[in-house]
Design an enzyme around this catalytic site. Structure first.
Site, PDB file in Angstrom:
ATOM      1  N   ARG A 180       0.840  -1.196   0.000  1.00  0.00           N
ATOM      2  CA  ARG A 180       0.000   0.000   0.000  1.00  0.00           C
ATOM      3  C   ARG A 180       0.881   1.254   0.000  1.00  0.00           C
ATOM      4  O   ARG A 180       0.581   2.232  -0.692  1.00  0.00           O
ATOM      5  CB  ARG A 180      -0.940   0.008   1.205  1.00  0.00           C
ATOM      6  CG  ARG A 180      -2.001  -1.093   1.161  1.00  0.00           C
ATOM      7  CD  ARG A 180      -3.005  -0.972   2.291  1.00  0.00           C
ATOM      8  NE  ARG A 180      -3.884   0.168   2.112  1.00  0.00           N
ATOM      9  CZ  ARG A 180      -4.736   0.601   3.049  1.00  0.00           C
ATOM     10  NH1 ARG A 180      -4.793  -0.004   4.222  1.00  0.00           N
ATOM     11  NH2 ARG A 180      -5.505   1.641   2.811  1.00  0.00           N
ATOM     12  N   CYS A 217      -1.099   5.840   9.186  1.00  0.00           N
ATOM     13  CA  CYS A 217      -1.456   4.541   8.615  1.00  0.00           C
ATOM     14  C   CYS A 217      -2.579   4.780   7.621  1.00  0.00           C
ATOM     15  O   CYS A 217      -2.545   5.749   6.877  1.00  0.00           O
ATOM     16  CB  CYS A 217      -1.851   3.564   9.713  1.00  0.00           C
ATOM     17  SG  CYS A 217      -3.226   4.131  10.745  1.00  0.00           S
TER      18      CYS A 217
END
Length: 283
Positions: A180, A238
């Site tokens: 990611r 995050c």
């Protein structure tokens, strides 16, 4: 004070003169579920068996406000968070221990919020419920009302601008999975990639196969190798401020203070005017 507690130490504390308030924050990231699998129900899991006396806390409803411009898990309103903690029996003069199913992310979110709002004594059960080998109960606890009044600001909080600046002036860790960060996949947010200058540091690498944190010295060396040298200003983000809280907790175990960007990638990437970097290079 150590930010985590082992299962044997928790068992001893529960039998002591000032036993901790226990919070069960079992939760599962929707991305972790298989296609067609029904949503995880933390309240049902709690009802099926929990550490005796533990009160269920709903991450999505009590540890976050509704998704919106500030991300998928923005900060809860201070008054509403305080009311939820008091309902759970949290008081300023009584320690708190938080656990989840074992991943540690949801428990870390509760730990961070309580510490950020001024509670002086909060720890996470290392390894979560999976590490607990004591009895379980199914009765729903009815704790006495607590007296905790949140006062935000005890830990450092970053907004989007501060996170972007920290990636240039200090070190900003990206706690998500490497794919990611690199922008190879993005299952939920508008675009893949990372904040320019941020360093990939998946929080899954802070724990062993049993879900327990690596030793403090090992964590310290890991973060130093990634750029968190003595005196460096450190921050974490995050996807939506949950796994990032787990990395802040790992840094605390290592003795390294760190700020949290709660809006994280879900906020950053929602604004097309903010820059996005892809690939393994932080820049």
């Amino acid at each position: 004070m150590n930010a985590i507690i082992s299962a044997p130490d928790l068992a001893a504390a529960l039998g002591g003169p000032n036993p901790p308030v226990l919070l069960d924050v079992r939760w599962q990231l929707s991305l972790a579920r298989a296609a067609g699998e029904p949503p995880f129900d933390g309240r049902a899991a709690h009802a099926a068996g929990h550490v005796p006396g533990a009160v269920f806390v709903d991450l999505d409803r009590e540890l976050a406000s509704a998704p919106g411009a500030h991300g998928r898990h923005p900060l809860p309103a201070t008054a509403e968070f305080g009311a939820a903690m008091r309902r759970a029996g949290v008081s300023a003069g009584r320690p708190v221990v938080v656990y989840d199913g074992g991943q540690g992310w949801a428990a870390a979110r509760a730990w961070w919020l309580l510490r950020w709002t001024g509670h002086p004594d909060v720890r996470v059960l290392d390894g979560g419920l999976a590490a607990w080998d004591g009895p379980l109960e199914t009765a729903v606890p009815e704790p006495a009302e607590g007296d905790f009044t949140p006062s935000p600001g005890a830990l450092e909080l970053l907004d989007a601008d501060a996170a972007g600046e920290l990636a240039r002036s200090g070190v900003l860790f990206d706690a998500r999975a490497g794919e990611r960060y690199r922008g190879e996949v993005e299952p939920v947010d508008r675009v893949g990639g990372h904040i320019p200058g941020a360093v990939s540091a998946p929080t899954t690498e802070n724990v062993g196969p049993d879900g327990r944190f690596l030793p403090a010295g090992v964590l310290r060396e890991r973060f130093r190798a990634l750029g968190a040298a003595e005196g460096t200003h450190v921050g974490v983000y995050c996807g939506s401020g949950v796994s990032g809280a787990h990395e802040v907790l790992a840094l605390a175990v290592a003795g390294i203070p760190a700020a949290l960007y709660v809006g994280s990638w879900s906020e950053w990437s929602s604004d097309p005017s903010r820059p996005v970097a892809v690939g393994a290079d932080p820049q």
